[in-house]
Design an enzyme around this catalytic site. Structure first.
Site, PDB file in Angstrom:
ATOM      1  N   GLU A  21     -14.265  -1.110  -1.715  1.00 18.68           N
ATOM      2  CA  GLU A  21     -14.494  -1.231  -0.270  1.00 18.68           C
ATOM      3  C   GLU A  21     -15.840  -0.621   0.115  1.00 18.68           C
ATOM      4  OE1 GLU A  21     -11.195  -0.146   2.241  1.00 18.68           O
ATOM      5  OE2 GLU A  21     -12.407  -0.246   4.064  1.00 18.68           O
TER       6      GLU A  21
ATOM      7  N   ASP B 223       0.837  -1.213   0.000  1.00 16.21           N
ATOM      8  CA  ASP B 223       0.000   0.000   0.000  1.00 16.21           C
ATOM      9  C   ASP B 223       0.866   1.254   0.000  1.00 16.21           C
ATOM     10  OD1 ASP B 223      -2.686   0.552  -0.123  1.00 16.21           O
ATOM     11  OD2 ASP B 223      -3.106  -0.045   1.948  1.00 16.21           O
TER      12      ASP B 223
HETATM   13  O1  KIV Z   1      -5.006  -1.297   4.192  1.00 15.04           O
HETATM   14  C1  KIV Z   1      -5.829  -2.198   4.031  1.00 15.04           C
HETATM   15  O2  KIV Z   1      -5.899  -3.168   4.791  1.00 15.04           O
HETATM   16  C2  KIV Z   1      -6.734  -2.109   2.909  1.00 15.04           C
HETATM   17  C3  KIV Z   1      -7.832  -3.110   2.834  1.00 15.04           C
HETATM   18  C4  KIV Z   1      -8.933  -2.717   3.743  1.00 15.04           C
HETATM   19  C5  KIV Z   1      -8.294  -3.321   1.457  1.00 15.04           C
HETATM   20  O3  KIV Z   1      -6.612  -1.237   2.106  1.00 15.04           O
END
Ligand code: KIV
Length: 262
Positions: free
Chosen positions: A179, A81
Site C-alpha cells: 500500500e 482482515d
Molecule cells: O482494509 C482495507 O480496505 C485494506 C485495503 C486498503 C488493502 O486493507
C-alpha cells in the site's frame, strides 16, 4: 475461485483484480462480475461505520461483515482482515480471532506488518489458513507512522519493505498487499520475490490491484487520493434518486395506482 486459481493467474501472467466489500447486496453484484478476489477489509471501520481510522473495528464486527459477503459472493475468494490488535495477543487469543474470521466465511486472512508476526504467521499457515501480508502504508499503525503517507521513499525503508516481503514469503504467505509505495519499490519487490503482490497506490509492477469499493464507486466524498480511480459517481446518482423520490412524494406523484394494491 480458490487459492490455486489465484496462484495460477500469477503463473499465467494474468493480472488479479480485488475489491473490498462489506455487505450482502454489493457482494451479490461482485459475484456476477469478473473480479477475482474480495477483501473484507477493516476499512469497514471508516467507510461503513464512519470512524476516522481502522482502529475501532473488532473481530465480531468483521465477522458479521464477512458472513454477509460470503452469503452474497459464494463464487469468489474472500480474504478477511484481522482487525487492529486482534493478532497481537497470546497465541491462543490470536488463533481464536483467526478462527472467528475463517468460520464467518473467509478463505484467507490478511494481517498488517511484519515485525513480531513471523511465528504467528507460520502457525496460521501450518493450521491450513492462507495468509496475505500487508506492507508499506499499514493503516493500523497510523499513529506510529504519523499519518497516511507514502512509505518506502528512503533507502532504509525501501530495504526493510523488500526484506519484510521476502520474510513473509518464506513464512508461507501466499500474497502481500503493498500500500502506498513508489512504483520503483514494487518493481524491485517483483524482481526479488515470487509472492503474489496486490497493490493499492503501488503502481503497475504488481500482480494485481485492490481498491476500496466506496472509493472507486465515488461514494467517499472529497476523499480522493492520487491512486483512486473513480469508475462511477454514485454519490451524485444516489443524491439525484433521493431527491426525485422526495419530489414525487411531496408532489403526490408516488405511489401511482400501479404501485398500489387495489
Ligand atoms: O482494509 C482495507 O480496505 C485494506 C485495503 C486498503 C488493502 O486493507
Amino acid at each position: 475461485m480458490n487459492i490455486n486459481q489465484i496462484k495460477q493467474l500469477k503463473y499465467d501472467n494474468k493480472k488479479i483484480s480485488m475489491l473490498t466489500c462489506y455487505d450482502y447486496s454489493s457482494a451479490k453484484i461482485i459475484n456476477q462480475s469478473n473480479i477475482d478476489m474480495i477483501l473484507v477489509g477493516d476499512s469497514a471501520a471508516m467507510v461503513m461505520h464512519g470512524h476516522n481510522s481502522t482502529l475501532p473495528i473488532d473481530v465480531a464486527t468483521m465477522a458479521l461483515h464477512i458472513k454477509a459477503v460470503a452469503k452474497g459472493a459464494p463464487d469468489k475468494f474472500i480474504v478477511g482482515d484481522m482487525p487492529f490488535m486482534s493478532f497481537r495477543k497470546s497465541l491462543s487469543d490470536n488463533m481464536t480471532a483467526v478462527e472467528k474470521i475463517m468460520k464467518a466465511g473467509a478463505h484467507a486472512i490478511k494481517l498488517e506488518g511484519f515485525d513480531g508476526n513471523l511465528e504467528l504467521i507460520k502457525h496460521i499457515v501450518q493450521s491450513g489458513v492462507p495468509v496475505m501480508g500487508h506492507l508499506g502504508l499499514t493503516p493500523q499503525s497510523v499513529n506510529s507512522l504519523g499519518g497516511y503517507k507514502v512509505q518506502g521513499k528512503i533507502d532504509e525503508d525501501k530495504i526493510k519493505i523488500i526484506n519484510d516481503t521476502q520474510s513473509l514469503e518464506k513464512a508461507g504467505c501466499f500474497a502481500v498487499v503493498l500500500e502506498c509505495v513508489p512504483s520503483t519499490l514494487s518493481q524491485d519487490i517483483a524482481k526479488q520475490t515470487e509472492i503474489i503482490t496486490i497493490g493499492i497506490g503501488a503502481g503497475d509492477c504488481v500482480d494485481g490491484q485492490v481498491l476500496v469499493i466506496n472509493d472507486m464507486l465515488g461514494m467517499s466524498g472529497d476523499f480522493q487520493p492520487k491512486f483512486v480511480r473513480k469508475y462511477l459517481n454514485a454519490e451524485q446518482l444516489f443524491l439525484q434518486a433521493f431527491n426525485e423520490f422526495d419530489k414525487d412524494v411531496k408532489d403526490s406523484q408516488f405511489p401511482s395506482s400501479k404501485e398500489s394494491y387495489s
